[in-house]
Design an enzyme around this catalytic site. Sequence first.
Site, PDB file in Angstrom:
ATOM      1  CE  LYS A  47      -2.423  -0.471   4.156  1.00 48.48           C
ATOM      2  NZ  LYS A  47      -1.846  -2.216   3.635  1.00 48.48           N
ATOM      3  NE  ARG A  68      -4.305  -0.960   9.941  1.00 51.08           N
ATOM      4  CZ  ARG A  68      -2.980  -0.960   8.987  1.00 51.08           C
ATOM      5  NH1 ARG A  68      -3.309   0.279   8.649  1.00 51.08           N
ATOM      6  NH2 ARG A  68      -2.269  -1.727   9.246  1.00 51.08           N
ATOM      7  NE  ARG A 124       7.544  -3.953   6.008  1.00 49.52           N
ATOM      8  CZ  ARG A 124       6.439  -3.100   5.589  1.00 49.52           C
ATOM      9  NH1 ARG A 124       6.225  -2.488   5.261  1.00 49.52           N
ATOM     10  NH2 ARG A 124       5.864  -3.011   7.191  1.00 49.52           N
ATOM     11  NE  ARG A 169       6.371  -0.742  10.446  1.00 43.55           N
ATOM     12  CZ  ARG A 169       5.669  -0.896   9.537  1.00 43.55           C
ATOM     13  NH1 ARG A 169       5.245  -0.639   8.484  1.00 43.55           N
ATOM     14  NH2 ARG A 169       3.948  -1.446   9.703  1.00 43.55           N
ATOM     15  NE  ARG A 220       1.683  -5.218  11.375  1.00 44.71           N
ATOM     16  CZ  ARG A 220       2.475  -5.117  10.456  1.00 44.71           C
ATOM     17  NH1 ARG A 220       3.314  -5.261  10.180  1.00 44.71           N
ATOM     18  NH2 ARG A 220       2.241  -3.993   9.673  1.00 44.71           N
TER      19      ARG A 220
HETATM   20  P1  AMP Z   1       0.836   0.319   8.958  1.00 49.39           P
HETATM   21  O1  AMP Z   1       2.428   1.039   8.728  1.00 49.39           O
HETATM   22  O2  AMP Z   1      -0.094   1.189   8.087  1.00 49.39           O
HETATM   23  O3  AMP Z   1       1.243  -1.062   8.899  1.00 49.39           O
HETATM   24  O4  AMP Z   1       0.448   0.500  10.548  1.00 49.39           O
HETATM   25  C1  AMP Z   1       1.343   0.359  11.218  1.00 49.39           C
HETATM   26  C2  AMP Z   1       0.373   0.062  13.029  1.00 49.39           C
HETATM   27  O5  AMP Z   1       0.017   1.127  13.249  1.00 49.39           O
HETATM   28  C3  AMP Z   1      -0.885  -1.024  12.858  1.00 49.39           C
HETATM   29  O6  AMP Z   1      -0.600  -2.068  13.000  1.00 49.39           O
HETATM   30  C4  AMP Z   1      -1.347  -0.332  14.097  1.00 49.39           C
HETATM   31  O7  AMP Z   1      -1.403  -0.765  15.188  1.00 49.39           O
HETATM   32  C5  AMP Z   1      -1.233   0.805  13.530  1.00 49.39           C
HETATM   33  N1  AMP Z   1      -1.917   1.893  12.466  1.00 49.39           N
HETATM   34  C6  AMP Z   1      -2.135   2.250  11.720  1.00 49.39           C
HETATM   35  N2  AMP Z   1      -3.392   3.143  11.657  1.00 49.39           N
HETATM   36  C7  AMP Z   1      -3.951   2.188  11.676  1.00 49.39           C
HETATM   37  C8  AMP Z   1      -5.482   2.924  12.069  1.00 49.39           C
HETATM   38  N3  AMP Z   1      -6.132   3.234  10.651  1.00 49.39           N
HETATM   39  N4  AMP Z   1      -5.974   2.059  13.332  1.00 49.39           N
HETATM   40  C9  AMP Z   1      -5.666   1.593  14.143  1.00 49.39           C
HETATM   41  N5  AMP Z   1      -3.946   1.495  14.286  1.00 49.39           N
HETATM   42  C10 AMP Z   1      -3.379   2.047  13.092  1.00 49.39           C
END
Ligand code: AMP
Length: 215
Positions: free
Chosen positions: A13, A88, A127, A160, A171
């Site tokens: 994404k 989400r 990654r 990460r 996740r």
């Molecule tokens: P990402 O980089 O999009 O994979 O997001 C990393 C982490 O940020 C996720 O595993 C959540 O802990 C938090 N996070 C990001 N976006 C959201 C969202 N829309 N709602 C809740 N937690 C989020």
Amino acid sequence: MRIVLMGMPGVGKGTQAARLRDALKVLHVSTGDILREAIQTGSALGKRVRESLDSGALVPDDLMAELITERLSRSDASGGFILDGFPRTAEQVSILDRVLETLSVKLDRVILLSASEDEIVSRLSGRRICPGCGEVYHVDNRPPGSAGVCNKCGSALVQRPDDTKAVILGRLEVYKNKTLPLAEIYSERGLLQEIDASGDQATVFEGLRTVLGLS
Ligand code: AMP
């Protein structure tokens, strides 16, 4: 254009949103990036969300509501945006609906990037990120010239905390239970389009361009 990019963690994404941002000249809003930055700068928000991010859990909806309302209300979002990582949950769909209604704008598309779970686990566990400039590598598919060191800025690459295997599997469960059902909501609204994201970055981007009528 106002676009939501959906898909499993690690499906690409962020990469595709950055390419779309450049092609469409609109804002790229990654809620994950905003939260990670808050953690890095040690802000009050960062302190509240650190545990959720490290464990792969979702940040509570009320906090996300504040964050997204503030971000999309800024003037640089007025020309359009690509949302990467939001919404989400079903509650976040309603939150987004309310923000968009307040701003008197509508979503144009919701694009679901799909790939197999095995591919996602391999992509995420390999990654590596540069903490200096944000460049993304993969230990097998996109290794840096010198092991563990960023080609661009020379910083030591890191993994990460939520890209370790146990956290990745958690996740993916969160995604299947809470986020994937949103595809149905947006499909019923006639906004959803699905793209196979198992190919290389350029091929996936071509697919995106096609569904958005850019090519
Ligand atoms: P990402 O980089 O999009 O994979 O997001 C990393 C982490 O940020 C996720 O595993 C959540 O802990 C938090 N996070 C990001 N976006 C959201 C969202 N829309 N709602 C809740 N937690 C989020």
